[in-house]
Design an enzyme around this catalytic site. Structure first.
Site, mmCIF file in Angstrom:
data_model
loop_
_atom_site.group_PDB
_atom_site.id
_atom_site.type_symbol
_atom_site.label_atom_id
_atom_site.label_comp_id
_atom_site.label_asym_id
_atom_site.label_seq_id
_atom_site.Cartn_x
_atom_site.Cartn_y
_atom_site.Cartn_z
ATOM 1 N N GLY A 104 -14.379 8.254 -12.295
ATOM 2 C CA GLY A 104 -12.954 8.244 -11.965
ATOM 3 C C GLY A 104 -12.471 6.819 -11.794
ATOM 4 O O GLY A 104 -13.253 5.925 -11.492
ATOM 5 N N PRO A 110 0.821 -1.216 0.000
ATOM 6 C CA PRO A 110 0.000 0.000 0.000
ATOM 7 C C PRO A 110 0.853 1.264 0.000
ATOM 8 O O PRO A 110 2.065 1.218 0.248
ATOM 9 C CB PRO A 110 -0.780 -0.124 1.309
ATOM 10 C CG PRO A 110 0.134 -0.914 2.206
ATOM 11 C CD PRO A 110 0.820 -1.897 1.303
ATOM 12 N N LYS A 117 5.878 -2.068 -15.084
ATOM 13 C CA LYS A 117 4.568 -2.192 -14.450
ATOM 14 C C LYS A 117 4.027 -0.819 -14.059
ATOM 15 O O LYS A 117 2.868 -0.483 -14.352
ATOM 16 C CB LYS A 117 4.676 -3.102 -13.221
ATOM 17 C CG LYS A 117 3.467 -3.107 -12.314
ATOM 18 C CD LYS A 117 2.226 -3.637 -12.988
ATOM 19 C CE LYS A 117 1.084 -3.726 -11.985
ATOM 20 N NZ LYS A 117 -0.155 -4.196 -12.604
ATOM 21 N N GLU A 122 2.256 -8.403 -12.520
ATOM 22 C CA GLU A 122 0.968 -8.818 -13.079
ATOM 23 C C GLU A 122 0.376 -7.672 -13.887
ATOM 24 O O GLU A 122 0.547 -6.507 -13.556
ATOM 25 C CB GLU A 122 0.019 -9.266 -11.974
ATOM 26 C CG GLU A 122 -0.187 -8.288 -10.826
ATOM 27 C CD GLU A 122 -1.261 -7.260 -11.100
ATOM 28 O OE1 GLU A 122 -2.035 -7.468 -12.055
ATOM 29 O OE2 GLU A 122 -1.309 -6.248 -10.386
ATOM 30 N N SER A 143 4.174 -8.803 -6.517
ATOM 31 C CA SER A 143 3.564 -7.546 -6.095
ATOM 32 C C SER A 143 4.102 -6.399 -6.937
ATOM 33 O O SER A 143 5.211 -6.466 -7.471
ATOM 34 C CB SER A 143 3.865 -7.271 -4.617
ATOM 35 O OG SER A 143 3.437 -8.328 -3.797
ATOM 36 N N CYS A 161 -4.390 -0.478 -8.097
ATOM 37 C CA CYS A 161 -3.135 -0.242 -8.814
ATOM 38 C C CYS A 161 -2.909 1.195 -9.257
ATOM 39 O O CYS A 161 -1.859 1.766 -8.980
ATOM 40 C CB CYS A 161 -3.061 -1.153 -10.042
ATOM 41 S SG CYS A 161 -2.898 -2.893 -9.641
ATOM 42 N N LYS A 218 -13.333 5.771 -21.779
ATOM 43 C CA LYS A 218 -14.736 5.873 -21.387
ATOM 44 C C LYS A 218 -14.834 6.767 -20.165
ATOM 45 O O LYS A 218 -14.273 6.470 -19.112
ATOM 46 C CB LYS A 218 -15.311 4.491 -21.087
ATOM 47 C CG LYS A 218 -16.823 4.495 -20.912
ATOM 48 C CD LYS A 218 -17.346 3.079 -20.832
ATOM 49 C CE LYS A 218 -18.862 3.041 -20.715
ATOM 50 N NZ LYS A 218 -19.545 3.532 -21.908
#
Length: 465
Positions: free
Chosen positions: A274, A95, A223, A163, A133, A279, A270
Site C-alpha cells: 500500500g 496534516p 497538486k 512541490e 505546502s 501526501c 507496482k
C-alpha cells in the site's frame, strides 16, 4: 521584473530543506534562509558533519555542503528572516484534521494561518508570499485576507508553487523537474511581476518551457489532482493483485502487460503493501472533503474508495501473515525489514510498516525491526501515535536492531516492507539457516527473485505473488 535578493523559507522539513538547498546552490547571488521553531532540527541542519542533516535524500548532503554558509543559512530567528526577505516560502505541515468539522478529511491549516499572521506582524516592506505546502484550493484567498487585514499596510502577492517531489529522488526531481507550476494573479500587473520573479529564480536551471504559469486556484488544485491520480493507480494495481491471487495470474506479469500500453505507462503500477508518505492519503482525503463541501457526494465516494482499497491492502497483508503461521503469531518473532514508507528516505509518515506492525502486535506477536535510515525513537513514536497500546508495551514487544541478520535471527517469519537496495544483497541462505523452521517470507514489495527464495527453502507468501 522584481529582483529577488533574499528568500526566506518557513519550515525546514522534507520540502523546505531540500528545495531551498537546491535554489541556493543554483542561485548563488540569492541569500536563502530556512527557518523553523524546532531548535533540534535547525541544529541538525547546521551540524558540522553534513551527513547528519535531519533528512536523508541521495545527493542532498553534497548540495547542502556546497551552499551552506555561503548563501544558504538555517536559523530559528524567524522574525529576522521574514523582515529581510523579498520572497517568503511557506513550507509547514498541513496534516489532516483530527478534530472538529472535517475531522479525518480536511487539511488542518492552523500552521499556515500562524505563518501568515507572523508575516503580517513582522513585515515592513512589500513581500511575495509563496505557498509551498500542499493546500486545499482557495487557501491563497484566506492568506491574502489575513495579510491584508492584520499587518502594517504592506502589499503582498500570493503565489502557489506546489512541490512534485518523490522522496528518495527529491534532489533529482528538483534538478530535473517534469515541470514547475507557478500560480498567481496573472491578470494584474503586480501579480504578473510576482509570478515572473519566481519564474526567474527557477529559470537559473530549469528550461523555460517547463515553467508553467496558471491562475492560483488551478495551481492549488493541480497538486491534489496529481497525487490523487497517482494514488489511484497504486490502489488499482493492488486491487488487481488480490484478483490475481485468486485466479492464478501473476500481478507482475499483468502490470508489465498493462504498463506497456502507451496510453497508460508503467509508473505507479507496482503492487505493494500500500502507498504511504505524507501526501497521497492526506491529499485524497482533502479532495474528498472539498467534494463533499460542494455537495459532490459521488465524486467524494469515488476518491474515498482509493483510500479504502489502500487500507484493505495493509490489513490483508498482515492477516496473511497470521493465517500462514497456523492462524496464530502469539509469542512468535516476526522480523520487519524496512520501516520507511519507501527506499532512500527516512520518512515514515503513513508507512505500511506501522500498520502491519500494529496489527501483528494486536495478535500478540513479538516484533523486531531493522531499517537502514530510520532512527529507533522514530519507530517507537510512530507506534505510540496510534495510541493502540501504552508506550511501555510498545517498547517491551518491539525491538529495533542495527542489521538485517540480527533482525532475522531465530525469527518465525520475515516481512520485507521497504524496498531498500541493500536487502537485495543479503545472503538469504544464511538468513534462512538462522530462522526457526518452518520459515516464512512475506515480500509485499516484490524485492527478491522468487526462485531464489524457493531454492533456499522458504515458504513464500506475498501480496501480489
Amino acid at each position: 521584473m522584481t529582483q529577488i535578493k533574499n528568500i526566506c523559507c518557513i519550515g525546514a522539513g522534507y520540502v523546505g530543506g531540500p528545495t531551498m538547498a537546491v535554489i541556493a546552490q543554483k542561485c548563488p547571488e540569492i541569500n536563502v534562509t530556512v527557518v523553523d521553531i524546532n531548535e533540534e532540527r535547525i541544529k541538525a541542519w547546521n551540524d558540522e558533519d553534513v551527513e547528519n542533516i535531519p533528512i536523508y535524500e541521495p545527493g542532498l548532503s553534497n548540495v547542502v555542503k556546497e551552499a551552506r554558509d555561503r548563501n544558504l543559512f538555517f536559523s530559528t530567528d524567524v522574525d529576522a528572516a521574514i523582515d529581510k526577505a523579498d520572497m517568503i516560502f511557506i513550507s509547514v505541515n498541513t496534516p489532516t484534521k483530527t478534530y472538529g468539522i472535517g475531522k479525518g478529511m480536511a487539511a488542518d491549516l492552523k500552521y499556515i494561518e500562524l505563518c501568515a499572521r507572523q508575516i503580517a506582524r513582522v513585515s515592513k516592506t512589500d513581500k511575495i508570499v509563496v505557498e509551498k505546502s500542499t493546500l486545499p484550493v482557495r487557501t491563497a484567498e484566506a492568506l491574502k485576507n489575513i495579510l491584508d487585514n492584520t499587518g502594517n499596510g504592506v502589499n503582498y502577492q500570493i503565489l502557489s508553487n506546489p512541490e512534485f517531489l518523490a522522496e528518495g529522488t527529491a534532489v533529482d526531481d528538483l534538478m530535473n523537474p517534469d515541470r514547475v507550476l507557478i500560480g498567481g494573479d496573472i491578470d494584474t500587473t503586480e501579480g504578473k511581476k510576482a509570478v515572473d520573479a519566481l519564474v526567474d529564480v527557477y529559470a537559473h536551471w530549469v528550461p523555460r518551457e517547463k515553467l508553467l504559469t496558471t491562475n492560483v486556484w488551478s495551481s492549488e488544485l493541480s497538486k491534489l489532482t496529481a497525487n490523487a491520480f497517482l494514488a489511484q493507480r497504486v490502489s488499482s494495481i493492488n486491487a488487481m493483485s488480490e484478483l490475481c491471487e485468486k485466479t492464478g495470474a501473476d500481478v507482475n506479469e499483468v502490470s508489465k502487460a498493462v504498463g506497456m500500453d502507451s496510453r497508460i505507462g508503467s509508473k505507479f503500477l507496482k503492487s505493494s503493501v500500500g502507498f504511504g508518505g505524507s501526501c497521497f492519503q492526506k491529499d485524497i482525503l482533502n479532495l474528498v472533503y472539498i467534494s463533499k463541501s460542494f455537495g459532490l457526494h459521488e465524486v467524494a465516494d469515488y476518491w474515498e474508495q482509493v483510500i479504502l482499497m489502500n487500507d484493505h491492502q495493509k490489513r490483508r497483508f498482515a492477516a496473511k501473515i497470521v493465517q500462514t503461521l497456523f492462524n496464530t503469531v502469539s509469542g512468535k518473532k516476526i522480523a520487519l525489514l524496512g520501516w520507511a514508507f519507501k527506499k532512500d528516505t527516512n520518512d515514515t509518515r503513513e508507512s505500511a510498516a506501522i500498520y502491519v506492525a500494529d496489527y501483528l502486535l494486536n495478535e500478540q506477536a513479538e516484533i523486531v525491526v531493522y531499517d537502514p535510515k530510520v532512527k529507533t525513537e522514530q519507530i517507537y513514536a510512530d507506534l505510540d501515535y496510534l495510541n493502540t497500546r501504552s508506550s511501555e508495551e510498545n517498547r517491551a514487544r518491539v525491538t529495533v536492531v542495527d542489521g538485517a541478520y540480527k533482525a532475522t535471527k531465530d525469527a518465525h517469519a520475515i516481512a520485507v516492507l521497504t524496498e531498500w537496495d541493500e536487502f537485495k544483497e543479503l545472503d538469504w541462505q544464511k538468513i534462512y539457516e538462522g530462522m526457526l523452521k518452518p520459515a516464512f517470507l512475506f515480500d509485499g514489495r516484490r524485492l527478491l527473485d522468487r526462485k531464489t527464495k524457493e531454492n533456499i527453502g522458504f515458504e513464500f507468501y506475498a501480496i501480489g505473488s
